[in-house]
Design a protein around this motif. Structure first.
Motif, mmCIF file in Angstrom:
data_model
loop_
_atom_site.group_PDB
_atom_site.id
_atom_site.type_symbol
_atom_site.label_atom_id
_atom_site.label_comp_id
_atom_site.label_asym_id
_atom_site.label_seq_id
_atom_site.Cartn_x
_atom_site.Cartn_y
_atom_site.Cartn_z
ATOM 1 N N GLU A 82 22.167 -79.090 -28.575
ATOM 2 C CA GLU A 82 22.633 -80.077 -29.640
ATOM 3 C C GLU A 82 22.154 -79.475 -30.936
ATOM 4 O O GLU A 82 21.091 -79.062 -30.982
ATOM 5 N N GLY A 115 21.407 -87.953 -31.050
ATOM 6 C CA GLY A 115 22.191 -89.052 -31.780
ATOM 7 C C GLY A 115 22.712 -89.079 -32.902
ATOM 8 O O GLY A 115 23.011 -89.898 -33.946
ATOM 9 N N GLY A 161 25.005 -86.398 -27.802
ATOM 10 C CA GLY A 161 25.410 -88.001 -27.975
ATOM 11 C C GLY A 161 25.042 -88.662 -26.451
ATOM 12 O O GLY A 161 24.548 -88.121 -25.732
ATOM 13 N N THR A 198 27.365 -90.909 -32.175
ATOM 14 C CA THR A 198 26.898 -91.976 -31.241
ATOM 15 C C THR A 198 25.804 -92.845 -32.155
ATOM 16 O O THR A 198 25.724 -94.137 -32.039
#
Ligand SMILES: Cc1cc2nc3c(=O)[nH]c(=O)nc-3n(C[C@H](O)[C@H](O)[C@H](O)COP(=O)(O)OP(=O)(O)OC[C@H]3O[C@@H](n4cnc5c(N)ncnc54)[C@H](O)[C@@H]3O)c2cc1C
Length: 391
Positions: free
Chosen positions: A34, A39, A13, A43
């Motif tokens: 991640e 994103g 994020g 976020t």
């Protein structure tokens, strides 16, 4: 790509990517891991409002510094963040007037361009606004909102250019420790060795802390936003409004839409499993936010609903983040719990976290206020409003 690194960051994020950039550009060998894509978490779903109205000097300074980054994004970070300067207004009723005035004094003291405005001046800025019930308002002409998905991906690209290794679709499943010190992480793609691990996992922050044997007071809470199509004659974007009287915030969105959310401490009660929650918006929420919006923006009585969605806040008991090392010299750092207002602070947070990890003697932002022990010490961060989300 498993291998040896100086620092492993968990979470792609805004805070993981910003920290990755700040560390990599100081020559630190970073891997960011991640579980989805950059994103894809909260976020990317953020309303991404960038305002500087805060009650604490630290958060006001962080917001002010970060606004400077958003304003000069292509030079400072590279790429686009989609920043739109629309201005920002905070509206309060009588009981919060003194707090608003004190906040504005504090903000001016750290260099923020903000002022108290009487209702007649507000009507010049936003003629469609209902002002009859207003007691006090604070205005920031430089504030607005950004595109969170563009922003976080630009940060990830910048971190990559600075040398960070970014692994997506890879979940951290364990944190390896020996003698109270971090050794690295286990992931779905293999083991990463590093003496420092940073928990930037947002709404999964408590889950990831538990992998390191730590309980932290952080809950994933389901948060909704709704959209309304503005009627003919209202095509022009309007300022960002935080309306404490009706417990809402709203801003323009592309496609002639207005995005609406709540500023309601009760949102902390909507605790969910971050891996299993409804991402759709409830009809009741659309009706409720629509009614609240009309109270402040009466022309929206002629608007049409354009749906909405739900995502997650990572809420701590005082609605402020934890930026700290779990235990001295453990190498396990926390940067999570941003409680619904962490997007705008992202540029400053990356710098704060990197400087904390590198033990910089005179950091730009000292994270002491955000220490983990404040909860056990009964020293929460206090704001001036009951609306904790305002910070
Ligand atoms: C609807 C909504 C509106 C908001 N509006 C605003 C606003 O107007 N202004 C503002 O400043 N803030 C706003 N916020 C808050 C802001 O968006 C967040 O504070 C901020 O985005 C948090 O960023 P983060 O990097 O800490 O966490 P996140 O964005 O949650 O990122 C954490 C990442 O960690 C990953 N992860 C978790 N566990 C693992 C694992 N085991 N292995 C690997 N990866 C893992 C997740 O997939 C996720 O991508 C809003 C939030 C929401 C939901």
């Amino acid at each position: 790509m498993p291998g040896n690194f100086d620092v492993v960051i968990i979470g792609g994020g805004i805070n993981g990517c910003s920290t990755a950039l700040e560390l990599s550009s100081r020559g630190v060998k970073v891997a960011l891991i991640e579980k989805d894509n950059i994103g894809d978490g909260p976020t990317g779903k953020s309303s991404a409002i960038i305002r500087q109205h805060y009650s604490n000097e630290l958060t006001a300074r962080m917001a002010h510094y970060s606004l400077g980054v958003f304003q000069n994004f292509s030079d400072e970070i590279g790429g686009e963040c989609g920043f739109r300067r629309t201005g920002f207004v905070a509206l309060v009723e009588a009981k919060d007037q003194a707090g608003l005035e004190e906040n504005v004094r504090l903000q001016k003291g750290v260099g923020i361009r903000t002022e108290l405005l009487p209702p007649e001046s507000l009507r010049e800025i936003f003629p469609a606004m209902e002002t009859a019930d207003l007691v006090a308002a604070a205005w920031e002409e430089d504030s607005g909102y950004a595109d969170p998905y563009l922003t976080v991906n630009a940060y990830a690209q910048a971190a990559r250019r600075a040398g960070a290794q970014i692994m997506t679709n890879t979940a951290v499943t364990g944190i390896r420790q020996q003698g109270g010190k971090v050794q690295g992480v286990t992931t779905t793609a293999g083991d990463f060795v590093a003496p420092i691990v940073v928990n930037c996992a947002g709404a999964w922050g408590a889950q990831v802390a538990r992998m390191g044997g730590l309980e932290i007071p952080l809950h994933a809470c389901r948060i909704q936003v709704s959209f309304f199509k503005r009627p003919p004659g209202h095509e022009a974007p309007h300022p960002v409004v935080v309306d404490f009287i009706n417990a809402t915030y709203f801003r323009s969105e592309t496609g002639n839409l207005t995005l609406v959310g709540l500023v309601d401490p009760a949102e902390a009660n909507a605790i969910v499993d971050p891996d299993h929650h409804s991402e759709g918006v409830d009809t009741d929420f659309i009706l409720d936010t629509g009614e609240r919006l009309i109270k402040r923006y009466p022309a929206m009585e002629r608007s049409d609903s354009a749906g909405g969605y739900a995502s997650l806040y990572d809420i701590t008991p005082d609605w402020h983040p934890i930026v700290d090392e779990a235990a001295p010299d453990s190498g396990f750092f926390l940067c999570c719990g941003f409680s619904g207002h962490g997007f705008k602070l992202g540029p400053a947070t990356g710098r704060m976290t990197a400087e904390r990890i590198l033990n910089v003697s005179q950091p730009l932002f000292n994270p002491y206020l955000f220490r983990l022990s404040r909860f056990a010490e009964d020293q929460p961060v206090r704001g001036r409003y009951e609306y904790s989300i305002a910070g």
